[in-house]
Write an enzyme that holds these catalytic residues in place. Structure first.
Site: not given
Ligand SMILES: Nc1ncnc2c1ncn2[C@@H]1O[C@H](COP(=O)(O)OP(=O)(O)O)[C@@H](O)[C@H]1O
Ligand SMILES: O=C(CO)[C@@H](O)[C@H](O)COP(=O)(O)O
Length: 457
Positions: A71-72, A225
């Site tokens: 992520q991110h 994920d």
């Protein structure tokens, strides 16, 4: 047999599973490593994906594919779709100061929790964009579109058809800091607050929408994920997952969005239309890698050593802030060892302290989540360690359930791809192996000593 592919493009590697869409049976798999570091050119993910797909026997007989990914991560593209600079990953803490500034500018943590369900720390994309605007204004000005790792890989699989064709899903969008799980919409004002302008952001697809095609292969929306892992293990109401990967995450399945002004719990959305309140630590499986390296042993031997020392390691405590920490928010912290005495100066005590310290951080996450779990599911690469499986129930004070070993993120992505094909209201019910249950006497003293040591950092 109809086949689906699931991808996990995570911090350390890319994994691919190919499964039977109807039963979920594993047919083939592949993997390839990613470079180390907290900033990575996305081309490395693409190359690793190609290698992992080739090892998994390719896509010629596959009907649908979905990408789950870390992520991110900030992927900046120019107007021609070219990568502007290396992506800054979720575990890159250089934007900690930008996070503080953004929190203050919007009116404090409560304002962010209400706006987007989370109080941004250095992991969130929005803070990385502020860092970019401040430190690399030319790159910020060239940034015509911003996406996340799974958005970019899905788009590349579809042939990179122009930045306006980028797509994402609710789960990953909820980790940006400029998309609200509560309203299901972007907050362009927050993007502008961070960057001074509003680049193109990916269109947010519903859980079973089609993102495009890679040749003959249908592309599912993909997701972050942790959201994919939730799908992979069939996380349901009352379940809490504790994932020990590069990150440590503790998350639950929720019917309503969450808004924690303390910032400990990120109020994410999931990949099914529900929500995924989540606590994340920066220091999980790699604490075990580091401890094994320091002791000059392999991971299995580290686990054997840890099980030779008594619970609490005779007072030896490791606070494992080896990469700084995100929860608690201490981006500049370092790891520390407490209570070292002659009697506990052994490899076994150190190994035990490493496993217990890592698990104590996750137990704090479990408390912060504020859910009394019906089941705790232990997943991620770290759950392959016998010591982790045996010590976790003592530290958590509750039994833990370990699903059949697998690549839960890639499995969840594959299940999303099968869902795209089935078009049913719920994801296809796949056969699951028998999970193992681990129990142990609770060890509250371990957590108390850890809390004292962590407070001193
Ligand atoms: N037998 C084992 N014992 C302890 N840790 C293990 C074992 N096998 C794998 N791991 C850990 O799993 C980690 C990778 O987990 P994984 O969930 O694949 O991470 P990510 O998805 O974040 O890249 C490695 O850092 C390694 O320490
Ligand atoms: O930042 C978070 C969650 O908010 C991390 O969980 C990343 O999504 C990285 O995941 P792994 O590579 O550790 O699986």
């Amino acid at each position: 047999m109809t086949l689906v592919a699931g991808v996990d493009s995570s911090t350390q590697s890319c994994k691919v599973v190919i499964r039977d869409a109807e039963t979920g049976a594993l047919v083939r798999e592949g993997r390839a490593p990613h470079p180390v570091g907290t900033e990575v050119h996305p081309d490395h993910w693409w190359e690793a994906l190609q290698r992992a797909l080739a090892e998994a026997g390719g896509l010629s007989d596959v009907a649908a594919l979905s990408v789950g990914a870390q992520q991110h991560g900030m992927v900046c593209l120019d107007e021609n779709g070219q990568v502007v600079r290396d992506a800054l990953l979720w575990n890159d803490t250089r934007s900690a100061r930008a996070a503080q500034d953004l929190v203050a500018e919007l009116g404090g943590p409560q304002a962010w929790a209400e706006a987007v369900g989370s109080v941004p720390v250095a992991s969130f994309t929005v803070t990385k964009l502020r860092w970019l605007a401040e430190h690399e204004p030319d790159n910020a000005a060239r940034t015509a579109a911003v996406g996340l790792p799974h958005d970019w890989l899905t788009w590349r699989l579809a042939g990179a058809p122009g930045v306006n064709a980028l797509t994402t899903d609710r789960g990953d969008a909820s980790g940006t800091g400029y998309w609200s799980p509560g309203t299901g919409s972007y907050r362009p004002d927050l993007l502008k607050l961070a960057m001074g302008h509003t680049p193109v952001v990916p269109r947010v697809l519903g859980p079973t929408a089609q993102a495009g095609r890679a040749g003959e292969v249908m592309l599912a929306p993909g997701t972050g994920d942790n959201m994919a892992a939730a799908l992979g293990v069939g996380l349901g109401p009352g379940d809490v997952a504790v994932s020990i990967g590069t990150s440590g995450t503790v998350f639950a399945c929720a019917g309503e969005p969450s808004h924690d002004p303390s910032g400990a719990v990120a109020g994410f959305a999931d990949a099914t239309g529900r929500f995924l309140p989540l606590v994340c630590t920066l220091n999980a499986a790699r604490v075990l890698d580091a401890a094994a390296r320091m002791l000059g042993v392999g991971l299995d031997e580290l686990g054997d050593l840890a099980l030779q020392a008594p619970p609490g390691a005779d007072g030896l405590v490791l606070v494992p802030y080896l990469e700084g920490e995100r929860t608690p928010n201490k981006p500049d912290a370092t790891g520390s060892v407490h209570g070292l005495r002659l009697a506990n100066s052994t490899p076994a005590h150190f190994a035990r302290a490493a496993v217990e310290g890592m698990l104590c951080g996750l137990a704090d996450g479990l408390d912060a989540l504020g859910v009394e779990p019906r089941r705790i599911l232990l997943i991620g690469g770290g759950a392959r360690s016998r010591a982790v499986r045996q010590i976790a129930p003592a530290v958590f004070g509750r039994p833990v359930v370990v699903p059949e070993p697998g690549e839960y993120v890639a499995d969840g992505a594959a299940r999303q791809a099968a869902w795209l094909l089935s078009g049913t209201a719920e994801p296809p019910a796949w056969l699951a192996g028998e999970p193992e249950v681990y129990e142990a006497d609770p060890a509250p003293g371990v957590r108390a000593r850890y809390a004292e040591a962590a407070a001193a950092v």
